[in-house]
Structures are given as structure tokens and as C-alpha cells.
Design a protein around this motif. Structure first.
Motif, PDB file in Angstrom:
ATOM      1  N   LYS A  63     -30.966  62.950  -3.391  1.00 55.56           N
ATOM      2  CA  LYS A  63     -31.195  61.766  -2.548  1.00 55.56           C
ATOM      3  C   LYS A  63     -32.454  61.901  -1.696  1.00 55.56           C
ATOM      4  N   LEU A  64     -32.474  62.826  -0.756  1.00 57.67           N
ATOM      5  CA  LEU A  64     -33.654  63.053   0.090  1.00 57.67           C
ATOM      6  C   LEU A  64     -33.756  64.555   0.288  1.00 57.67           C
ATOM      7  N   ASP A  65     -34.819  65.160  -0.237  1.00 59.42           N
ATOM      8  CA  ASP A  65     -34.940  66.616  -0.134  1.00 59.42           C
ATOM      9  C   ASP A  65     -35.407  67.034   1.265  1.00 59.42           C
ATOM     10  N   GLY A  66     -35.495  68.349   1.472  1.00 60.39           N
ATOM     11  CA  GLY A  66     -35.848  68.870   2.789  1.00 60.39           C
ATOM     12  C   GLY A  66     -37.222  68.445   3.265  1.00 60.39           C
ATOM     13  N   LEU A  67     -38.193  68.374   2.363  1.00 55.84           N
ATOM     14  CA  LEU A  67     -39.531  67.939   2.759  1.00 55.84           C
ATOM     15  C   LEU A  67     -39.532  66.464   3.143  1.00 55.84           C
ATOM     16  N   GLY A  68     -38.797  65.646   2.402  1.00 55.81           N
ATOM     17  CA  GLY A  68     -38.681  64.224   2.741  1.00 55.81           C
ATOM     18  C   GLY A  68     -37.985  64.030   4.076  1.00 55.81           C
ATOM     19  N   LEU A  69     -36.950  64.827   4.321  1.00 53.23           N
ATOM     20  CA  LEU A  69     -36.248  64.768   5.608  1.00 53.23           C
ATOM     21  C   LEU A  69     -37.186  65.173   6.737  1.00 53.23           C
ATOM     22  N   LEU A  70     -37.909  66.263   6.552  1.00 55.60           N
ATOM     23  CA  LEU A  70     -38.849  66.728   7.572  1.00 55.60           C
ATOM     24  C   LEU A  70     -39.891  65.659   7.880  1.00 55.60           C
ATOM     25  N   LYS A  71     -40.430  65.035   6.849  1.00 56.05           N
ATOM     26  CA  LYS A  71     -41.432  63.965   7.032  1.00 56.05           C
ATOM     27  C   LYS A  71     -40.838  62.811   7.838  1.00 56.05           C
ATOM     28  N   ALA A  72     -39.623  62.397   7.479  1.00 58.91           N
ATOM     29  CA  ALA A  72     -38.973  61.291   8.185  1.00 58.91           C
ATOM     30  C   ALA A  72     -38.676  61.652   9.642  1.00 58.91           C
ATOM     31  N   ILE A  73     -38.244  62.865   9.883  1.00 61.84           N
ATOM     32  CA  ILE A  73     -37.954  63.335  11.241  1.00 61.84           C
ATOM     33  C   ILE A  73     -39.230  63.305  12.089  1.00 61.84           C
ATOM     34  N   ARG A  74     -40.337  63.748  11.512  1.00 63.20           N
ATOM     35  CA  ARG A  74     -41.613  63.800  12.244  1.00 63.20           C
ATOM     36  C   ARG A  74     -42.204  62.403  12.489  1.00 63.20           C
ATOM     37  N   GLU A  75     -41.803  61.423  11.682  1.00 61.26           N
ATOM     38  CA  GLU A  75     -42.351  60.069  11.839  1.00 61.26           C
ATOM     39  C   GLU A  75     -41.530  59.197  12.788  1.00 61.26           C
ATOM     40  N   TYR A  76     -40.317  59.617  13.123  1.00 61.82           N
ATOM     41  CA  TYR A  76     -39.421  58.815  13.956  1.00 61.82           C
ATOM     42  C   TYR A  76     -39.517  59.310  15.399  1.00 61.82           C
ATOM     43  N   GLY A  77     -39.966  58.461  16.291  1.00 64.11           N
ATOM     44  CA  GLY A  77     -40.220  58.820  17.679  1.00 64.11           C
ATOM     45  C   GLY A  77     -39.183  59.716  18.352  1.00 64.11           C
ATOM     46  N   PRO A  78     -37.909  59.290  18.404  1.00 65.28           N
ATOM     47  CA  PRO A  78     -36.908  60.095  19.110  1.00 65.28           C
ATOM     48  C   PRO A  78     -36.640  61.486  18.506  1.00 65.28           C
ATOM     49  N   THR A  79     -36.993  61.694  17.247  1.00 60.86           N
ATOM     50  CA  THR A  79     -36.727  62.993  16.619  1.00 60.86           C
ATOM     51  C   THR A  79     -38.007  63.766  16.301  1.00 60.86           C
ATOM     52  N   LYS A  80     -39.135  63.200  16.637  1.00 59.89           N
ATOM     53  CA  LYS A  80     -40.434  63.755  16.259  1.00 59.89           C
ATOM     54  C   LYS A  80     -40.597  65.231  16.625  1.00 59.89           C
ATOM     55  N   LYS A  81     -40.061  65.629  17.775  1.00 60.09           N
ATOM     56  CA  LYS A  81     -40.259  67.001  18.256  1.00 60.09           C
ATOM     57  C   LYS A  81     -39.067  67.926  18.025  1.00 60.09           C
TER      58      LYS A  81
END
Length: 128
Positions: A63-81
Motif C-alpha cells: 500500500k504505502l512503503d516506508g519511503l512513501g510514508l516518510l515523504k508524506a510525514i515530512r510534507e504534512y505540517g503537524p508531523t513534519k518534525k
């Protein structure tokens, strides 16, 4: 009160055995607030509703691999850091380089020990 008792960790791995091994290792280190997700998609939904303080994620998942998850986390303001530790069974330098470019905080290679898990955590959150 120790940091271990205050931190919430999200463990993301498509293999139940791996999730349980990581959970058990975290519990051995005194971390009790542990969320579990079976893939990056489920983890991302969890992070949108109740963000964790730290994510430990496998690289290879459906579904969504670790790199895709990391990218999404870094792009979403509240989870960016939110710190992310990438977990992989491969010693694939290209995957690690991609994770570094996306902002991974640390990585662990499977199989890992509680000592190496603790070292990876302490590199991010300090001694506990």
C-alpha cells in the motif's frame, strides 16, 4: 518521570512478528505508549488523527512503503518534525540514501537487538 514513560511511538511493519519484536524491545526499554500499524497507509491515517512522538517504520510494505510514508510525514505540517527511524532487512545503499534525502533521523538493520534499538532511539531523544 523518564522520557521513556512519556513518549508515544508508532511502529509500522507489515509483518506481525516484526511489529511484536519491536514492541517488545520498546517495552523492555520502558516505553509503554506504543501504537502499531500494518502498513504506511494505516500509519499515515493514525498520524493524522493522533500523532506519535516517534515513528519506527519498515521500508518494504504494501500500500504505502516506508519511503512513501516518510515523504508524506515530512510534507504534512503537524508531523513534519516527527523523528523517523527506518527499519530494513536490506543493506541497500540506494534505499538509505533516499531515506536520508527525505529526512530520516536514523535507521536500524534487521535483525536488531534491544541494545541497537536503544542506541538508535538515544541518538534522537537522548539518554533514558
Amino acid at each position: 518521570m523518564s522520557i521513556a514513560s512519556q513518549i508515544k511511538v508508532l511502529v509500522v511493519d507489515d509483518t506481525n512478528t516484526s511489529r511484536m519484536l519491536i514492541r517488545d524491545g520498546l517495552e523492555e526499554l520502558g516505553i509503554r505508549n506504543i501504537l502499531l500499524a500494518k502498513d504506511g497507509e494505516q500509519a499515515l491515517q493514525m498520524m493524522m488523527s493522533t500523532p506519535a512522538h516517534l515513528i519506527i517504520s519498515d521500508v518494504n510494505m504494501p500500500k504505502l512503503d516506508g519511503l512513501g510514508l516518510l515523504k508524506a510525514i515530512r510534507e504534512y505540517g503537524p508531523t513534519k518534525k516527527v523523528p523517523v527511524i527506518m527499519l530494513t532487512g536490506r543493506s541497500d545503499r540506494a534505499v538509505l540514501e533516499s531515506a536520508i534525502k527525505l529526512g530520516v533521523n536514523n535507521y536500524l538493520t534487521k535483525p536488531f537487538t534491544v541494545a541497537t534499538l536503544k542506541k538508535a532511539l538515544e541518538a534522537i531523544i537522548g539518554k533514558f
